[in-house]
Design an enzyme around this catalytic site. Structure first.
Site, PDB file in Angstrom:
ATOM      1  N   ASP A 166      12.269 -64.305 -11.421  1.00 44.42           N
ATOM      2  CA  ASP A 166      11.480 -63.911 -12.460  1.00 44.42           C
ATOM      3  C   ASP A 166      12.425 -64.123 -13.835  1.00 44.42           C
ATOM      4  OD1 ASP A 166       9.121 -63.587 -11.155  1.00 44.42           O
ATOM      5  OD2 ASP A 166       9.805 -61.625 -10.854  1.00 44.42           O
ATOM      6  N   ASP A 191       3.702 -67.203 -11.569  1.00 45.57           N
ATOM      7  CA  ASP A 191       2.732 -65.920 -11.841  1.00 45.57           C
ATOM      8  C   ASP A 191       1.854 -66.410 -12.837  1.00 45.57           C
ATOM      9  OD1 ASP A 191       4.248 -64.528 -10.240  1.00 45.57           O
ATOM     10  OD2 ASP A 191       5.645 -63.841 -11.585  1.00 45.57           O
TER      11      ASP A 191
END
Length: 202
Positions: A148, A162
């Site tokens: 991330d 995501d």
């Protein structure tokens, strides 16, 4: 001569007709599958590429402020699910993700509209993107940590996969709200009961 016998030129004359060309339904299905494949592949590659760049450029660097404090590039490795929950169930999450990929591939075969194709393409790209991290990144297969790197104020760090999953969920909810079935048809709304008609059971 055909016109004189009541059959227009180019009109099918039955099972033995030699006319060629896809039917409108077949052409529509082909467009839907093409859109699904393009969205899935392009978004998956975008997620994969941005993660590789994040690891190579952000591993030894401080946060990069792209738009002040509104958008910051901050590298983190997530062993859990969304919002870093369930970090102790990484293997289980990987197995669930693999089953989800198979389920989306199966259900997407029934998609009959371009919006459904985009939704399923985004969904499989997002799930596959994070699953790739689970399979191939450290500390090992099925236990890999998801990369991330996108950070917004008061929001957990996330990635392109995501984003794809969340947009796909929004499109699926939109289609459900509009009453559009997987095959692209709209659900028939029940007609209002006439005065004096007996009420139907709920």
């Amino acid at each position: 001569m055909q016109a004189a016998r009541g059959t227009s030129i180019g009109q099918s004359t039955g099972p033995g007709d030699d006319s060629v060309g896809p039917t409108p339904l077949a052409a529509s299905r082909r467009r839907v599958r093409t859109v699904f494949a393009l969205v899935a592949v392009s978004c998956y590659l975008l997620d994969l590429g941005t993660k590789l760049l994040a690891v190579s450029r952000l591993s030894d660097h401080p946060d990069v402020h792209v738009v002040g404090n509104l958008l910051v590039l901050h590298l983190t490795r997530n062993a859990g699910a969304a919002f870093s929950t369930g970090t102790e169930y990484t293997v289980l999450l990987s197995c669930v993700a693999a089953l989800a990929v198979l389920a989306v591939l199966w259900v997407s075969r029934r998609a009959g509209s371009l919006l459904w194709a985009v939704a399923f393409g985004l969904l499989i790209a997002g799930v596959s993107g994070n699953l790739t991290d689970r399979l191939f990144r450290s500390p090992g297969p099925l236990r890999g940590h998801v990369i991330d790197f996108l950070m917004l104020p008061n929001w957990p760090v996330f990635n392109i996969a995501d984003m794809c999953i969340n947009v796909a969920a929004g499109l699926i909810l939109l289609q459900a709200f509009r009453g559009v079935r997987l095959d692209g048809t709209r659900g028939a709304r029940p007609a209002p009961a006439a005065p004096g008609d007996p009420e139907e059971p709920a």
